[in-house]
Scaffold this active site. Structure first.
Site, PDB file in Angstrom:
ATOM      1  N   HIS A  87      -5.614 -16.845  -3.003  1.00  0.00           N
ATOM      2  CA  HIS A  87      -5.228 -15.936  -4.093  1.00  0.00           C
ATOM      3  C   HIS A  87      -4.573 -16.677  -5.244  1.00  0.00           C
ATOM      4  CE1 HIS A  87      -5.609 -13.693  -0.347  1.00  0.00           C
ATOM      5  NE2 HIS A  87      -6.091 -12.735  -1.106  1.00  0.00           N
ATOM      6  N   CYS A 144      -9.662 -16.048   2.657  1.00  0.00           N
ATOM      7  CA  CYS A 144     -10.510 -14.939   2.207  1.00  0.00           C
ATOM      8  C   CYS A 144     -11.690 -15.543   1.441  1.00  0.00           C
ATOM      9  CB  CYS A 144      -9.713 -13.959   1.343  1.00  0.00           C
ATOM     10  SG  CYS A 144     -10.522 -12.349   1.129  1.00  0.00           S
ATOM     11  N   TRP A 177     -13.561   2.392   1.813  1.00  0.00           N
ATOM     12  CA  TRP A 177     -13.549   2.116   0.379  1.00  0.00           C
ATOM     13  C   TRP A 177     -14.513   3.007  -0.405  1.00  0.00           C
ATOM     14  CZ3 TRP A 177     -12.753  -3.939   0.736  1.00  0.00           C
ATOM     15  CH2 TRP A 177     -11.378  -4.181   0.827  1.00  0.00           C
ATOM     16  N   CYS A 221      -8.173  -0.989 -11.576  1.00  0.00           N
ATOM     17  CA  CYS A 221      -8.766   0.263 -11.115  1.00  0.00           C
ATOM     18  C   CYS A 221      -9.993  -0.048 -10.262  1.00  0.00           C
ATOM     19  CB  CYS A 221      -9.208   1.102 -12.307  1.00  0.00           C
ATOM     20  SG  CYS A 221      -7.843   1.551 -13.388  1.00  0.00           S
ATOM     21  N   LYS A 263       0.829  -1.200   0.000  1.00  0.00           N
ATOM     22  CA  LYS A 263       0.000   0.000   0.000  1.00  0.00           C
ATOM     23  C   LYS A 263       0.865   1.252   0.000  1.00  0.00           C
ATOM     24  CE  LYS A 263      -3.008   0.869   3.339  1.00  0.00           C
ATOM     25  NZ  LYS A 263      -3.801   2.007   2.845  1.00  0.00           N
TER      26      LYS A 263
END
Ligand code: GLN
Ligand code: ZN
Length: 760
Positions: A699, A731, A565, A520, A115
């Site tokens: 992932h 997740c 968010w 995006c 990040k």
């Protein structure tokens, strides 16, 4: 007129063109040359546009095919050997670092991604080892400078500064930051020389690391680098650009170094003004004043901004000020003009990147206007800002301000309700569950697309979603999971879905913001006070529960994640917004309970996202309302209702106690990718909440074996009591395929079963 500049412009293209070209390139549909030509056109268009809007100092080298830090790694030749060994062309080596590479030239993972400060942008992390040889190795900044010069624009090249580069790098060998100083200074000196030869005036060195907490070694490193580097700047003007906060730890040092310009953030830099008033500002240096918010999308409040700037009078000569954005405009979408279906009554309040250029030009003239009060530009803005404040849900505001301590305390306390829940739920030890979503297969996506285009009725849509839910429940029963989920098929996105079903949110069609590389996001906008006017998730979840005797988790997105968010309002505090969302979710939780739902999961995937950069602000600016907001959602559920939460990371060593204070009954989080290191942290902190550190990484499409999962669970059991441990993936499964998910989950259940039998 005051001169204007910006720190950087978005680069994906106003219709995300760059994303699509790049993806075409990855698929082999277009050639390197074509991709490069498209990118050059895009840059040219954007420079011309900024010129047309009157920006005086237009940035260059703010363009990137993937990420500015990755460009810097390339520029400095800090390419790890594994990527060089692939023997690919330049651009493909670059993309191999971004994505990893698997093919006939070898098999290399991607660089890590992290990040970028307190934004939702992610950068590629430089890796330095003892063999790293830092020398200027790319022509990109120089080529882009010349490219702009060809169309008559003398730009201000933008570079990640050497200090921030070293601060953000990972060190893989024995050498550390200071061992690279002489090489990196040499490289930047060479860069200076090249720019001098090209006739460049200003160059901008981005040093956002200066706004973080710095210790003495860091400060010494900064001084060591710049003392030396500035010796060879010659006629080139060097702008030290900071953003995302103030530079309280080094301000006095910075002003004593011979920078030609210092860029300070007046939006997020709480102490910026105080520092100038206290220490003054060097009289021959230009102040680049970051007064236009580069992170949020609201029109600038000219009254406020002008008063800040007027406060500087007496400290800095007006002609020594260049006004700027508070950070790169990379973090906002291109233009409100792209929002054809947004009503005009809303649009007027927004300034995306393009509109921010207009604001800079407005302010540049207002700032030298002694009678700005009379100026129409000013008057229009003042009226606009005032009109926004009228929209208020008085009843809700009262409710928020009437909240007292008891509204945040769940009763009975953890240990007592734990027993009640055990009796109510009858779960085995090591209960096995999932995080919520099941694979969003093409049929599910097609269904939503059809609904959007009105090709099916909402009634038919609902029926088809329910069919998916029924299949999902049957599958989970068959696999043998203990706590089931409904699969989240009705959700496009965990935040958007709730936003769409709450009052107070606005949605855009094209307001994309780069998150990393070609990815995006399109955050919703919190427009007004937030209220729930109808149940959101209840029908689907109650339906799922009606199909099974096992508990089905009610699945909510938490208040902090919804806030983090989204683009937040600026006219009320984050705390106020978070509490409004929490009250809405609280109603939802109550409805779920009354429909017989016994477990409610409140996801806080993004809880850490906006943790302030400075530790001293963690509590007062963030945790002191973020944790209570979560508690507000669940504090009045029945003692027998089990509250779960989920977080998408495991590095919470620093805030482990605060996470425990969220007072959930169970928390699941990522762990597989960080080698289950969280287990030690939990043990050390004597973590109260029951935990489900993810036993495998979702992932990747790889199916974990039964044995692998077993050893992960056994490893956890060394530090965590079996009474406190849950078994789950790390997740949601929505990005995975059905086949691999099915196999993985069966392995997970088998692993848990075999261990459970041994415990008994
Ligand atoms: N419940 C959500 C899911 O399973 C959580 C997603 C997330 O953590 N990002 O998809
Ligand atoms: Zn997650």
């Amino acid at each position: 007129m005051l001169k204007t500049t910006i720190i950087g412009y978005p680069r994906v293209g106003s219709q995300r063109e760059l994303k699509f070209w790049t993806e075409d390139y990855f698929k082999g549909n277009i050639l390197t040359e074509t991709l490069k030509a498209h990118a050059a056109d895009l840059r040219k268009k954007q420079w011309q546009f900024q010129r047309q809007k009157g920006v005086d100092l237009i940035p260059s080298n703010d363009f990137s095919f993937y990420d500015g830090m990755l460009d810097t790694i390339f520029l400095l030749g800090a390419i790890p050997q594994a990527y060089k060994d692939l023997g690919l062309g330049k651009l493909d080596t670059y993309f191999a670092m971004a994505h990893g590479y698997q093919g006939k030239n070898g098999d290399v993972r991607a660089l890590s991604m992290r990040k970028w400060f307190n934004t939702n942008y992610h950068y590629m992390v430089p890796e330095l080892d003892d063999n790293s040889d830092i020398t200027v190795s790319s022509r990109k900044p120089f080529e882009e400078y010349s490219e702009a010069l060809e169309i008559g624009i003398k730009t201000k090249p933008v570079l990640v500064g050497p200090f921030t580069f070293l601060m953000l790098a990972d060190y893989k060998g024995n050498k550390h930051k200071s061992d690279y100083v002489s090489d990196i200074v040499k490289a930047y000196k060479n860069i200076f020389n090249e720019f001098k030869l090209l006739g460049c005036d200003w160059i901008q060195l981005d040093e956002p690391s200066l706004v973080t907490d710095l210790d003495k070694d860091d400060i010494d490193l900064f001084i060591l680098i710049y003392k030396e580097l500035l010796l060879s700047k010659g006629d080139l003007k060097i702008l030290l650009q900071t953003y995302f906060g103030d530079i309280r730890d080094v301000y006095d040092k910075v002003i004593s170094l011979p920078f030609d310009g210092i860029g300070l953030d007046f939006v997020e830099g709480k102490k910026t003004m105080g520092l100038i008033l206290k220490y003054g500002f060097p009289k021959d240096t230009m102040l680049f004043a970051g007064i236009i918010n580069g992170k949020n999308i609201w029109r600038n409040n000219y009254t406020k901004t002008l008063s800040i700037m007027h406060e500087l009078k007496g400290y800095i000569l007006t002609e020594n000020i260049i006004i700027s954005s508070s950070c790169s405009l990379l973090h906002v979408p291109y233009t409100i003009e792209n929002e054809a279906s947004m009503e005009e009554k809303y649009k007027r309040y927004f300034a995306f990147a393009q509109e921010k250029l207009e604001e800079l030009s407005d302010l540049s003239s207002l700032l030298i206007d002694a009678n700005y009060n009379e100026n129409n530009i000013y008057k229009t803005n003042a009226a606009l800002i005032e009109s926004k404040m009228i929209n208020m849900d008085i009843e809700l505001r009262k409710k928020v301000s009437a909240l007292t301590k008891n509204d945040f305390i769940r009763k009975p306390a953890f240990e007592e309700r734990k027993n009640i829940q055990e009796e109510a739920l009858h779960l085995p030890v090591l209960p096995v569950t999932t995080i919520g979503s099941f694979p969003q297969t093409p049929d599910v996506k097609a269904l939503r697309a059809k609904l959007k285009k009105n090709e099916i009725t909402f009634k038919d849509y609902k029926a088809l979603i329910k069919k998916k839910i029924a299949d999902c429940i049957a599958l989970q029963e068959d696999i043998g999971l203990n706590v089931l989920v409904h699969g989240e098929y009705e959700r496009n996105d965990m935040v958007e879905y709730f936003g769409e079903n709450l009052n107070g949110f606005l949605f855009t069609q094209n307001a994309w913001v780069q998150s990393y590389g070609t990815r995006c996001v399109k955050p919703p906008i919190i427009w007004g006070d937030i209220r729930r006017n109808k149940p959101i998730t209840v029908e689907y979840i109650a339906y799922a529960q009606s199909l099974t005797s096992k508990p089905v988790k009610g699945m909510l997105t938490g208040p902090v994640t919804i806030l983090n968010w989204s683009f937040p309002r600026e006219d009320i505090s984050n705390r106020e917004m978070a509490f409004q969302i929490a009250l809405a979710l609280k109603e939802e939780a109550a409805d779920l309970e009354s429909e017989g739902i016994r477990i409610i999961q409140i996801d806080e995937a993004a809880l850490k996202e906006k943790l302030p950069l400075r530790r001293s602000d963690w509590h007062s600016d963030y945790l002191d309302w973020a944790i209570p907001a979560f508690r507000l959602v669940h504090c009045s559920v029945k003692p027998s209702t089990q509250i779960h939460t989920h977080m998408c990371y495991s590095e919470f060593n620093d805030i482990i106690n605060e996470i425990d204070e969220m007072d959930a009954d169970v928390i699941s989080f990522e762990a597989a990718r960080s080698h289950y290191s969280i287990v030690d942290v939990l043990a050390k902190a004597k973590f109260k909440t029951a935990v489900g550190p993810g036993v495998y990484d979702i992932h990747s499409p790889r199916v974990p074996t039964n044995e692998e999962i077993k050893s992960a669970i056994l490893l956890m059991l060394k530090k965590i009591s079996p009474k406190k441990l849950w078994v789950n993936p790390d997740c949601g499964l929505k990005t995975r395929g059905e086949k691999e998910t099915n196999k993985s989950l069966r392995n997970m259940v088998a692993a848990a079963n075999s261990i459970r039998n041994n415990i008994r």
